[in-house]
Structure formats: C-alpha cells, structure tokens
Design an enzyme around this catalytic site. Structure first.
Site, PDB file in Angstrom:
ATOM      1  N   THR A  68       4.406   1.794   2.388  1.00  0.00           N
ATOM      2  CA  THR A  68       5.654   2.116   1.379  1.00  0.00           C
ATOM      3  C   THR A  68       6.466   3.090   2.112  1.00  0.00           C
ATOM      4  O   THR A  68       7.530   3.207   2.394  1.00  0.00           O
ATOM      5  CB  THR A  68       5.463   2.322  -0.112  1.00  0.00           C
ATOM      6  OG1 THR A  68       4.761   1.261  -0.539  1.00  0.00           O
ATOM      7  CG2 THR A  68       6.531   2.632  -0.614  1.00  0.00           C
ATOM      8  N   GLY A 100       1.026  -1.105   0.021  1.00  0.00           N
ATOM      9  CA  GLY A 100      -0.057  -0.016  -0.079  1.00  0.00           C
ATOM     10  C   GLY A 100       0.907   1.146  -0.001  1.00  0.00           C
ATOM     11  O   GLY A 100       1.997   1.201   0.192  1.00  0.00           O
ATOM     12  N   CYS A 101       0.126   2.455  -0.211  1.00  0.00           N
ATOM     13  CA  CYS A 101       0.934   3.511  -0.198  1.00  0.00           C
ATOM     14  C   CYS A 101       1.435   3.976   1.045  1.00  0.00           C
ATOM     15  O   CYS A 101       2.691   4.468   1.179  1.00  0.00           O
ATOM     16  CB  CYS A 101      -0.115   4.768  -1.008  1.00  0.00           C
ATOM     17  SG  CYS A 101      -1.597   5.002  -0.472  1.00  0.00           S
ATOM     18  N   TYR A 102       0.438   4.260   2.156  1.00  0.00           N
ATOM     19  CA  TYR A 102       1.129   4.500   3.357  1.00  0.00           C
ATOM     20  C   TYR A 102       2.169   3.651   3.582  1.00  0.00           C
ATOM     21  O   TYR A 102       3.358   3.873   4.419  1.00  0.00           O
ATOM     22  CB  TYR A 102      -0.242   4.602   4.340  1.00  0.00           C
ATOM     23  CG  TYR A 102      -0.959   5.743   4.323  1.00  0.00           C
ATOM     24  CD1 TYR A 102      -0.630   6.948   4.393  1.00  0.00           C
ATOM     25  CD2 TYR A 102      -2.198   5.574   4.397  1.00  0.00           C
ATOM     26  CE1 TYR A 102      -1.214   8.123   4.540  1.00  0.00           C
ATOM     27  CE2 TYR A 102      -3.119   6.943   4.451  1.00  0.00           C
ATOM     28  CZ  TYR A 102      -2.576   7.999   4.439  1.00  0.00           C
ATOM     29  OH  TYR A 102      -3.329   9.078   4.688  1.00  0.00           O
TER      30      TYR A 102
END
Length: 343
Positions: free
Chosen positions: A152, A148-150
């Site tokens: 990462t 996921g973005c968070y």
C-alpha cells in the site's frame, strides 16, 4: 445494519477491525471466530473493547458466516483459500486481509509462499482492493483481496509517476521500514522488546513476499513490466510504515508536486503534503491515511518519494473497511474519520 463476520479475530488485524467497526454507523459484528479462543468473550481477551461487544469467539461455521453481509478474513496465509470457495458458493461477499488472493498467478504465489494454492480457480474472481486504483471493480466484487501494508505505501507513492510515464519503470527502489506489529501477534524471539529496542535492521533483502504483489500492481498502472528493488526494515516501534522510494526521472517537463496534488485531489485517504514538508509515521498513527511528499534532490534525475501509513489501518483493517463501504454502497469514509494520534 450491515451484518459482519470476522474469521480470525485474535490477531492485530482482527482486533483493529473490531476497534474500527465498533464506531461504524452501519456495521454490526455478529460472528467472530477463533478455534484457540472459542467460547471466550472478546472483551476478556481485549479489555479495550469492553462496553462495545457482547460477543464470544466461536468455531468457524460456514452457515453462520454465509448469513453475514460481509465476511473479513484476518488470518495468516493458507487459511482463507481453503474456506473462501465454500463461502462464495453460499452467496457470501468476502474481504481477505491475508495474501491468499493478492497475486493473480497461482504458480507465482506458490513460488513465494512455498506451497500449492488451494483454490486457484477463485483467483479469477478476486479484485485487488486498492481503492485509489480499483474503486469501480471493488464496488461489484464478491471477493476483495486487501493489499498488504508495504504494498500500500509503496504503490500509492509511485503510482502517479508510473501512470504519467515520468520515470523509468525498470529502475525503481523502495526502502521501507515497519513497526513490529507488521509481523503479527505470534510469539517470536526476534519480536521481543529486548531484541527490537534500540536497534534498526534490514531483512528479507534477497526477496520479500510482498515484492510480486507490488510489481504486479505497479505494472498494471504502468501498462508494462516494472522492476523494483525492495528492501524492508524493522523499526523499534509498534505501528507505522515509512517508505522512501527512488525512481530515475525520464521526463523533466512535468511539475511533480502538481502531478501528485492533482492525482490524489479527490482521494479521501491520501494526503499530499506541501512541498518541503515530510511525512512522519506518528501523524498517521491510528488513522486510515497515507501521507506523501516528494523531492528531486539537487535537481538531478532521481525522484525521492516519501510515503507513510499506519500498517494496521490504511495498511490492513482500515483499508478493508474502506473496501467494505465501497462494496455496500456506503459513504467511503464511514467509520474511518479518525484523526492521527499525537503525541
């Protein structure tokens, strides 16, 4: 040429895959699915892709997708886990950008996503697709769960500290802020311009779905359980994540700047900034890059790490293509050499 299929091509991660793959030297998108837009040309929905694609959206077809070298799932959760087992059985290699295969424990997944996992037996075959940690496992994987973005931004910011046991793993804090594209393309009142503009707010403070994914990854690196307080925020902008991370230092003998510079010296998509220079979301916009800096304010025992990414690139589609390159033995930076956009 590498034949690529994309399941769920109408969301932001789907169109970002198309944008990046359009200039990839070895990739050709041969199938892109959408039940809602079946029969409609891709460049009709996304005019920025005119001249790059002649494709039309189609209904998902396992035989067509299984003929691809790589299949990306750019879908909401609970879609991939119903189709991936059949694709794997047909010999396909899959990169899932949703959360379906990121958490190894199916009961833990169900607790956070509110429903039973449809293919828990496949979880054992999934490799977590953070290249900076799992590059060798990704290379031989048939199923990669793209982070996921968070997760990462938070993991890349904290990994060196935990790996070297410089900080207390049970007292970690992440205050992260994301642009509205992180919520997806679906229509929601909370995402309207008049609701988001000129405002800044926290959400999911009692528990965000990305928390178990982050703690799982950081625990793997630390070699023991970690405890993270994670508070996400919504920024009045389209792209970008800025994570400010706090950790209690227990080893003062380590030169932290040197630790980070050495740790990421050979990583093509992690940029450790010089001491005193802080990352900004605008300098990674459009690029598959994480920029990191760190400080120890007032020389006390709290380490502050700042980590920025474009949530749609290094936080999603760019990282997915990075995984594809590794899986297929291509240069890891192929198709991902875009420079951040300024202004």
């Amino acid at each position: 040429m590498v034949k690529v299929g994309i399941v769920g091509g109408t969301g932001y991660t789907g169109v970002e895959l198309l944008r990046l793959l359009a200039l990839h030297e070895e990739a050709e998108v041969v199938a892109i699915t959408s039940r809602a837009e079946s029969g409609r040309r891709v460049d009709d929905l996304y005019p920025n892709l005119r001249g790059h694609y002649e494709l039309a959206f189609s209904e998902p077809d396992v035989r067509q997708l299984a003929a691809c070298d790589i299949v990306f799932f750019a879908t909401p959760h609970n879609v991939a886990m119903n189709l991936v087992p059949e694709l794997l059985q047909a010999g396909a290699r899959v990169i899932d950008l949703s959360a379906d295969y990121r958490i190894r424990d199916p009961q833990l997944w169900s607790r956070w996503y509110g429903e039973p996992h449809a293919s828990p037996e496949v979880l054992r075959a999934a490799v977590y697709g953070l290249p900076e940690v799992n590059r060798s496992s990704i290379a031989g994987a048939t199923l990669v769960a793209c982070p996921g973005c968070y997760p990462t931004s938070v993991q890349l910011g904290l990994i060196p500290l935990l790996a070297r046991q410089v900080v207390d793993p049970m007292h970690l804090i992440a205050s992260s802020a994301s642009g509205v594209s992180g919520a997806g393309r679906q229509a929601k009142v909370d995402n309207l311009l008049s609701e988001v503009a000129d405002s800044f707010k926290a959400y999911a403070v009692t528990g965000h779905r990305h928390l178990p994914e982050i703690e799982q990854g950081l625990s793997d690196v630390a070699g023991s359980p970690v405890a993270l307080t994670f508070v996400p925020h919504l920024l009045p902008m389209i792209r970008g994540i800025h994570s400010t991370l706090f950790a209690r230092r227990v080893d003062t003998s380590v030169d932290l700047q040197a630790l980070y510079e050495d740790w990421y010296a050979d990583e093509p998509f992690v940029d450790v900034l010089p001491e005193g220079m802080y990352p900004q979301t605008r300098t990674v916009k459009g690029a598959n890059r994480c920029q990191i800096s760190l400080q120890v304010p007032q020389g006390r025992d709290t380490v502050v790490v700042m980590s920025t990414i474009d949530n749609l690139v290094k936080g999603a589609s760019g990282q997915a293509i990075q995984n594809m390159n590794i899986m297929l033995g291509l240069p890891e930076d192929m198709g991902l050499k875009q420079v951040g956009l300024l202004p």
